[in-house]
Design a protein around this motif. Structure first.
Motif, PDB file in Angstrom:
ATOM      1  N   SER A   1      22.967 -17.963 -25.927  1.00  0.00           N
ATOM      2  CA  SER A   1      23.015 -17.928 -24.457  1.00  0.00           C
ATOM      3  C   SER A   1      22.706 -19.298 -23.869  1.00  0.00           C
ATOM      4  O   SER A   1      23.369 -19.751 -22.924  1.00  0.00           O
ATOM      5  CB  SER A   1      22.034 -16.891 -23.908  1.00  0.00           C
TER       6      SER A   1
ATOM      7  N   TRP B   1      25.245 -21.640 -21.704  1.00  0.00           N
ATOM      8  CA  TRP B   1      24.946 -22.132 -20.358  1.00  0.00           C
ATOM      9  C   TRP B   1      25.125 -23.648 -20.278  1.00  0.00           C
ATOM     10  O   TRP B   1      25.664 -24.166 -19.303  1.00  0.00           O
ATOM     11  CB  TRP B   1      23.538 -21.735 -19.946  1.00  0.00           C
TER      12      TRP B   1
ATOM     13  N   PHE C   1      23.616 -18.070  -9.324  1.00  0.00           N
ATOM     14  CA  PHE C   1      23.463 -17.368 -10.597  1.00  0.00           C
ATOM     15  C   PHE C   1      22.037 -17.500 -11.132  1.00  0.00           C
ATOM     16  O   PHE C   1      21.440 -16.515 -11.586  1.00  0.00           O
ATOM     17  CB  PHE C   1      24.461 -17.908 -11.622  1.00  0.00           C
TER      18      PHE C   1
ATOM     19  N   SER D   1      19.263 -14.648 -11.820  1.00  0.00           N
ATOM     20  CA  SER D   1      18.675 -14.538 -13.159  1.00  0.00           C
ATOM     21  C   SER D   1      17.153 -14.534 -13.107  1.00  0.00           C
ATOM     22  O   SER D   1      16.491 -13.947 -13.975  1.00  0.00           O
ATOM     23  CB  SER D   1      19.150 -15.692 -14.049  1.00  0.00           C
TER      24      SER D   1
ATOM     25  N   LYS E   1      28.015 -15.272  -8.081  1.00  0.00           N
ATOM     26  CA  LYS E   1      27.261 -14.812  -9.249  1.00  0.00           C
ATOM     27  C   LYS E   1      28.206 -14.248 -10.305  1.00  0.00           C
ATOM     28  O   LYS E   1      28.102 -14.580 -11.493  1.00  0.00           O
ATOM     29  CB  LYS E   1      26.253 -13.742  -8.857  1.00  0.00           C
ATOM     30  N   ASN E   2      29.128 -13.399  -9.882  1.00  0.00           N
ATOM     31  CA  ASN E   2      30.050 -12.772 -10.835  1.00  0.00           C
ATOM     32  C   ASN E   2      30.986 -13.788 -11.480  1.00  0.00           C
ATOM     33  O   ASN E   2      31.327 -13.663 -12.658  1.00  0.00           O
ATOM     34  CB  ASN E   2      30.865 -11.679 -10.131  1.00  0.00           C
TER      35      ASN E   2
ATOM     36  N   GLN F   1      28.834 -15.521 -14.059  1.00  0.00           N
ATOM     37  CA  GLN F   1      28.478 -14.556 -15.098  1.00  0.00           C
ATOM     38  C   GLN F   1      29.647 -14.267 -16.025  1.00  0.00           C
ATOM     39  O   GLN F   1      29.485 -14.236 -17.247  1.00  0.00           O
ATOM     40  CB  GLN F   1      28.019 -13.266 -14.425  1.00  0.00           C
ATOM     41  N   ASP F   2      30.833 -14.085 -15.466  1.00  0.00           N
ATOM     42  CA  ASP F   2      32.014 -13.804 -16.288  1.00  0.00           C
ATOM     43  C   ASP F   2      32.322 -14.958 -17.248  1.00  0.00           C
ATOM     44  O   ASP F   2      32.587 -14.743 -18.429  1.00  0.00           O
ATOM     45  CB  ASP F   2      33.244 -13.546 -15.406  1.00  0.00           C
TER      46      ASP F   2
ATOM     47  N   LEU G   1      30.220 -17.291 -18.251  1.00  0.00           N
ATOM     48  CA  LEU G   1      29.119 -17.429 -19.203  1.00  0.00           C
ATOM     49  C   LEU G   1      29.244 -16.409 -20.320  1.00  0.00           C
ATOM     50  O   LEU G   1      29.072 -16.738 -21.499  1.00  0.00           O
ATOM     51  CB  LEU G   1      27.778 -17.262 -18.484  1.00  0.00           C
ATOM     52  N   TYR G   2      29.527 -15.154 -19.987  1.00  0.00           N
ATOM     53  CA  TYR G   2      29.643 -14.116 -21.011  1.00  0.00           C
ATOM     54  C   TYR G   2      30.794 -14.398 -21.968  1.00  0.00           C
ATOM     55  O   TYR G   2      30.682 -14.148 -23.169  1.00  0.00           O
ATOM     56  CB  TYR G   2      29.825 -12.748 -20.361  1.00  0.00           C
TER      57      TYR G   2
END
Length: 200
Positions: A135, A139, A154, A158, A181-182, A185-186, A188-189
């Motif tokens: 993770s 990032w 984000f 967090s 944020k989304n 997040q998308d 990053l995932y």
């Protein structure tokens, strides 16, 4: 880190010849911090952990030419954790004053034959640390891709900040905050999944 890094399998293949300094630097970049954390979690002091990290990296370097990558049988990081565990146990054995630590470390077993029935302490700990490690790497890879307030939004989410606080602090609307944020997040995932696939 070299710009032409493609996959873990390619990286391992390059290091096997033990003459590719650039690939070795990549290898150290991706795995050194993780090995360090696992060693410390096994009870080694921070001061001694640095030395053991070097021993583990040297052992990996020596054994990689003969390592057969078979992901269906054993993940690369499982093999790496076994070498780390053996190095730590050898260290405790040499330091006889750490008998309690030796007993604890010696009781830790990596049992890949039946991990569901016998999930050892070191395996569970190493898995948790691996998720955190990947993770953090992800990032670092994606954070500079976002301009404006996206990364800030984000990070505040967090940290557990309330949406009202985030909007007030950054002077944005709720819908904007959720969209930003989304978006982060998308990405990053996706990067986490990519790294986990390539480095495991």
């Amino acid at each position: 880190m070299s710009s032409d890094y493609n996959t873990r399998h390619t990286l391992i293949a390059k290091i096997r010849n033990q003459h590719d300094d650039r690939s070795w630097e990549d290898f150290v970049y991706f795995y050194r911090r993780y090995i360090y954390v696992v060693i410390v979690k096994m009870g080694v002091s921070h001061q001694d952990a640095e030395d053991l990290v070097q021993r583990v990296l040297l052992a990996l370097w020596e054994k990689l030419p003969s390592f057969e990558y078979e992901p269906n049988k054993c993940k690369f990081r499982t093999w790496m954790n076994q070498i780390t565990r053996n190095t730590v146990i050898a260290y405790f054995r040499k330091q006889k004053r750490y008998k309690n630590d030796l007993d604890r470390a010696a009781s830790i077993r990596l049992n890949e034959e039946d991990p569901e029935e016998n999930e050892p302490e070191i395996y569970n700990m190493a898995e948790q640390e691996w998720k955190l490690h990947v993770s953090n790497l992800a990032w670092e890879n994606v954070k500079d891709d976002f301009k404006g307030k996206a990364a800030q939004v984000f990070l505040l989410f967090s940290e557990g900040k309330e949406i009202e606080t985030i909007c007030e602090d950054l002077d944005i609307k709720k819908n904007t905050a959720y969209v930003l944020k989304n978006r982060v997040q998308d990405k990053l995932y996706k990067e986490i999944r990519r790294l986990d696939d390539e480095l495991s």
